[in-house]
Design a protein around this motif. Sequence first.
Motif, mmCIF file in Angstrom:
data_model
loop_
_atom_site.group_PDB
_atom_site.id
_atom_site.type_symbol
_atom_site.label_atom_id
_atom_site.label_comp_id
_atom_site.label_asym_id
_atom_site.label_seq_id
_atom_site.Cartn_x
_atom_site.Cartn_y
_atom_site.Cartn_z
ATOM 1 N N THR A 196 0.843 -1.189 0.000
ATOM 2 C CA THR A 196 0.000 0.000 0.000
ATOM 3 C C THR A 196 0.881 1.242 0.000
ATOM 4 O OG1 THR A 196 -0.078 0.154 2.414
ATOM 5 C CG2 THR A 196 -1.724 -1.260 1.345
ATOM 6 N N ALA A 197 0.282 2.375 -0.296
ATOM 7 C CA ALA A 197 1.041 3.627 -0.303
ATOM 8 C C ALA A 197 1.615 3.927 1.078
ATOM 9 C CB ALA A 197 0.143 4.770 -0.772
ATOM 10 N N ALA A 198 0.907 3.509 2.133
ATOM 11 C CA ALA A 198 1.377 3.766 3.493
ATOM 12 C C ALA A 198 2.634 2.975 3.826
ATOM 13 C CB ALA A 198 0.273 3.433 4.494
ATOM 14 N N GLU A 199 2.857 1.850 3.121
ATOM 15 C CA GLU A 199 4.025 1.007 3.387
ATOM 16 C C GLU A 199 5.216 1.350 2.498
ATOM 17 O OE1 GLU A 199 2.658 -3.372 4.356
ATOM 18 O OE2 GLU A 199 1.583 -2.641 2.590
ATOM 19 N N ALA A 200 5.053 2.312 1.631
ATOM 20 C CA ALA A 200 6.014 2.512 0.549
ATOM 21 C C ALA A 200 7.321 3.170 0.971
ATOM 22 C CB ALA A 200 5.370 3.336 -0.564
ATOM 23 N N SER A 201 7.502 3.427 2.244
ATOM 24 C CA SER A 201 8.739 4.094 2.663
ATOM 25 C C SER A 201 9.716 3.154 3.361
ATOM 26 C CB SER A 201 8.405 5.256 3.603
ATOM 27 O OG SER A 201 7.746 4.777 4.771
ATOM 28 N N ARG A 202 9.361 1.884 3.513
ATOM 29 C CA ARG A 202 10.224 0.983 4.278
ATOM 30 C C ARG A 202 11.023 0.055 3.363
ATOM 31 N NH1 ARG A 202 8.115 -4.150 4.556
ATOM 32 N NH2 ARG A 202 5.878 -4.429 4.114
ATOM 33 N N PRO A 203 12.201 -0.367 3.806
ATOM 34 C CA PRO A 203 12.982 -1.320 3.012
ATOM 35 C C PRO A 203 12.333 -2.699 3.013
ATOM 36 C CG PRO A 203 14.055 -0.912 5.114
ATOM 37 C CD PRO A 203 12.906 0.048 5.034
ATOM 38 N N VAL A 204 12.555 -3.441 1.931
ATOM 39 C CA VAL A 204 11.951 -4.764 1.772
ATOM 40 C C VAL A 204 13.055 -5.778 1.478
ATOM 41 C CG1 VAL A 204 10.371 -6.181 0.412
ATOM 42 C CG2 VAL A 204 9.782 -3.797 0.926
ATOM 43 N N PRO A 205 13.304 -6.730 2.387
ATOM 44 C CA PRO A 205 14.349 -7.729 2.143
ATOM 45 C C PRO A 205 13.856 -8.889 1.277
ATOM 46 C CG PRO A 205 13.422 -8.035 4.324
ATOM 47 C CD PRO A 205 12.722 -6.845 3.736
ATOM 48 N N ALA A 206 14.746 -9.377 0.433
ATOM 49 C CA ALA A 206 14.508 -10.589 -0.354
ATOM 50 C C ALA A 206 15.633 -11.559 -0.018
ATOM 51 C CB ALA A 206 14.493 -10.275 -1.843
ATOM 52 N N LEU A 207 15.272 -12.755 0.425
ATOM 53 C CA LEU A 207 16.269 -13.730 0.861
ATOM 54 C C LEU A 207 16.105 -15.020 0.073
ATOM 55 C CD1 LEU A 207 18.515 -14.444 2.972
ATOM 56 C CD2 LEU A 207 16.679 -15.392 4.396
ATOM 57 N N PHE A 208 17.193 -15.429 -0.592
ATOM 58 C CA PHE A 208 17.233 -16.722 -1.266
ATOM 59 C C PHE A 208 18.471 -17.452 -0.766
ATOM 60 C CE2 PHE A 208 18.866 -19.440 -4.684
ATOM 61 C CZ PHE A 208 17.803 -20.311 -4.813
ATOM 62 N N ASN A 209 18.253 -18.466 0.069
ATOM 63 C CA ASN A 209 19.353 -19.178 0.720
ATOM 64 C C ASN A 209 20.302 -18.177 1.381
ATOM 65 O OD1 ASN A 209 18.250 -21.666 0.037
ATOM 66 N ND2 ASN A 209 19.295 -21.726 -1.930
#
Length: 332
Positions: A296-309
Amino acid sequence: SRGGNSIRSYIKSGGAADVSHAVLCGVPNHGVYNWESGLNNEFNGRGLFLRGLNEGESEVTPGTAFLTLRSDGMDKYAQEDGRFVGKPGTSTGITAEGPALKGATNLVLGALDHRETAFSPRAFREIYRFIAGREPDRVAVLPEAGVSLGGLVTGTPGGIQTNRPVTGASVEIYRVSPDTSERVGGPVHSSQTAADGRWGPAKVDSSWCLEIVLTSPGSTTTHFYRSPFPRSSDVVHLRAARPLGAADAGAGSVLLMSRPRGYFGRPRDVVLFDGKEPADVKPGVPGDSISTLRLTAAEASRPVPALFNEERIVSRPWPASENRIAVAELTY
């Protein structure tokens, strides 16, 4: 994969004198399916094309040494069930042994997916040993102190992916924090493509996490987040992410987790996007290489981690209203 059929056809059609070794990684040498229908399809093991390549006592051409590398049941294109050709529950007539050829050196690499039969460290070791006649000195990539990056910008005219160069695309590169993906200073590289579609060279450090921003005419502005590049490369090719579609309507931001050099396997791999197992990555035989996250637009300011192994990339959301997509592109 598919290119192996072209290689075999070239060698059999008179090219053997020019080819000493042929390495076929995950190639559907006996087809993706073996059916009476669709006999003109190159992937039909019963079709004219593959029957012609496989006829005779030996299935390889004399004068060229052949190596086939295959998975032990995890290759989506060597399955007994027709799920991956759109017919779940229907027998394909193909097994995990489909890539093996009579007369070749045939190796089984374990529970690797289709792409990993070519891109994995194990595949590298076997390819090197087959061609060089000895073991490699090392398998791990040794970092360079100074790294130079470049490549080609290509496009998707009419929604079709091509290798044709794109003119007038801009490429910016930023060093970013590995924990927050915040930019560290201004761009370390900025360029615009000419008629040849080339970008670079960009000078970066082998320890830097990077954000590569591609603005390509008529396409979605794409923010690629990448792990550090340990060595120089002039084949860091860029193509804008897919257009925003109906499924993205109402999303403040759209983020992709992408693995171009392999697939996601659940439960084989640790696959976490924003701290959760992605619902759009199906369990079992690895067949998905992209996962989508909508915020959502309200969440758009935080970092988002992607983890593969063991590989972890942190990306930042960008406003979908500005026709932007963020892509956490995995290297390994």
